[in-house]
Design a protein around this motif. Structure first.
Motif, mmCIF file in Angstrom:
data_model
loop_
_atom_site.group_PDB
_atom_site.id
_atom_site.type_symbol
_atom_site.label_atom_id
_atom_site.label_comp_id
_atom_site.label_asym_id
_atom_site.label_seq_id
_atom_site.Cartn_x
_atom_site.Cartn_y
_atom_site.Cartn_z
ATOM 1 N N CYS A 1 64.067 82.341 10.572
ATOM 2 C CA CYS A 1 62.926 82.857 11.352
ATOM 3 C C CYS A 1 63.374 83.844 12.424
ATOM 4 C CB CYS A 1 62.138 81.711 11.986
ATOM 5 S SG CYS A 1 63.015 80.823 13.292
ATOM 6 N N CYS B 1 63.551 76.306 8.984
ATOM 7 C CA CYS B 1 63.729 77.539 8.187
ATOM 8 C C CYS B 1 65.188 77.777 7.801
ATOM 9 C CB CYS B 1 63.243 78.720 9.015
ATOM 10 S SG CYS B 1 64.290 78.967 10.467
ATOM 11 N N GLY C 1 58.562 76.410 10.987
ATOM 12 C CA GLY C 1 58.275 75.368 11.977
ATOM 13 C C GLY C 1 57.882 76.014 13.287
ATOM 14 N N CYS C 2 58.894 76.351 14.077
ATOM 15 C CA CYS C 2 58.625 76.898 15.417
ATOM 16 C C CYS C 2 58.602 78.424 15.440
ATOM 17 C CB CYS C 2 59.706 76.399 16.376
ATOM 18 S SG CYS C 2 61.357 76.978 15.914
ATOM 19 N N GLY C 3 59.318 79.046 14.508
ATOM 20 C CA GLY C 3 59.422 80.508 14.517
ATOM 21 C C GLY C 3 60.304 81.050 15.624
ATOM 22 N N GLY D 1 63.687 79.650 16.307
ATOM 23 C CA GLY D 1 65.079 79.220 16.194
ATOM 24 C C GLY D 1 65.354 77.854 16.796
ATOM 25 N N CYS E 1 63.846 74.607 15.676
ATOM 26 C CA CYS E 1 63.576 73.356 14.946
ATOM 27 C C CYS E 1 64.395 73.186 13.667
ATOM 28 C CB CYS E 1 62.090 73.262 14.602
ATOM 29 S SG CYS E 1 61.580 74.359 13.252
ATOM 30 N N GLY E 2 64.902 74.260 13.106
ATOM 31 C CA GLY E 2 65.738 74.164 11.904
ATOM 32 C C GLY E 2 64.987 74.114 10.584
HETATM 33 S S1 FES Z 1 61.112 77.875 12.117
HETATM 34 FE FE1 FES Z 1 62.007 76.611 13.665
HETATM 35 S S2 FES Z 1 64.073 77.306 13.724
HETATM 36 FE FE2 FES Z 1 63.092 78.665 12.372
#
Ligand code: FES
Ligand code: FES
Length: 155
Positions: free
Chosen positions: A60, A48, A39-41, A43, A45-46
């Motif tokens: 991530c 991953c 998602g965000c890479g 930490g 958005c959750g």
């Molecule tokens: S990709 Fe969003 S928290 Fe890891």
């Protein structure tokens, strides 16, 4: 590069990557375990979320060296039991919309239930606050967690 052994879904994998590589890249790109989403890479958005020694963990921002020696479980390992009460509750409550965030949501929910088998709304809200859903499935997620906690009946 050094070979590292990772324990993922109760199997051992020997991988040849830089120890600073994010676990998420190894799961998706090296091992083809694409159920865990990017998602965000960062930490935030959750998407991953996996379990590391049973704790919900952002893959991530977890490096291979941090994952070494830990028991990692991804959604593929979790879904190996299709009759798991949480998966059945997810279907009963028709939680998923686009589905993108759902593997991370389910892994986060499973971690809560292992810590707190009968969570309150507030427990769920606090524990799930970092798992974002662009489709807004939050109330169904909450109902599914309650349903699983009650052994299949949320109401
Ligand atoms: S990709 Fe969003 S928290 Fe890891
Ligand atoms: S179901 Fe679409 S982002 Fe959550």
């Amino acid at each position: 590069m050094p070979l590292t052994t990772l324990n993922i879904n109760k199997k051992k994998y020997r991988i040849d990557v830089d120890p600073d590589t994010p676990l998420l890249w190894v799961l998706r790109d090296t091992l083809g375990l694409t159920g865990t989403k990017y998602g965000c890479g960062r930490g935030l958005c959750g998407a991953c979320t996996v379990h590391m020694n049973g704790e919900a963990t952002r893959s991530c921002i977890t490096t291979v060296s941090e994952a070494k020696g830990k028991k990692i479980m991804t959604i593929e390992g979790f879904a190996a039991d299709p009759k798991h009460p949480l998966l059945l509750a997810w279907l009963e409550e028709e939680v998923s919309q686009c589905g993108y965030c759902q593997p991370g949501q389910i892994m986060a929910a499973a971690a809560i239930l292992s810590r707190r088998p009968k969570p309150t709304d507030s427990d769920i809200e606090t524990a799930m606050a970092g798992n974002l859903c662009r489709c807004g499935t939050y109330s169904r997620i909450r109902r599914a967690i309650h349903r699983a906690a009650k052994g299949g009946d949320a109401r």
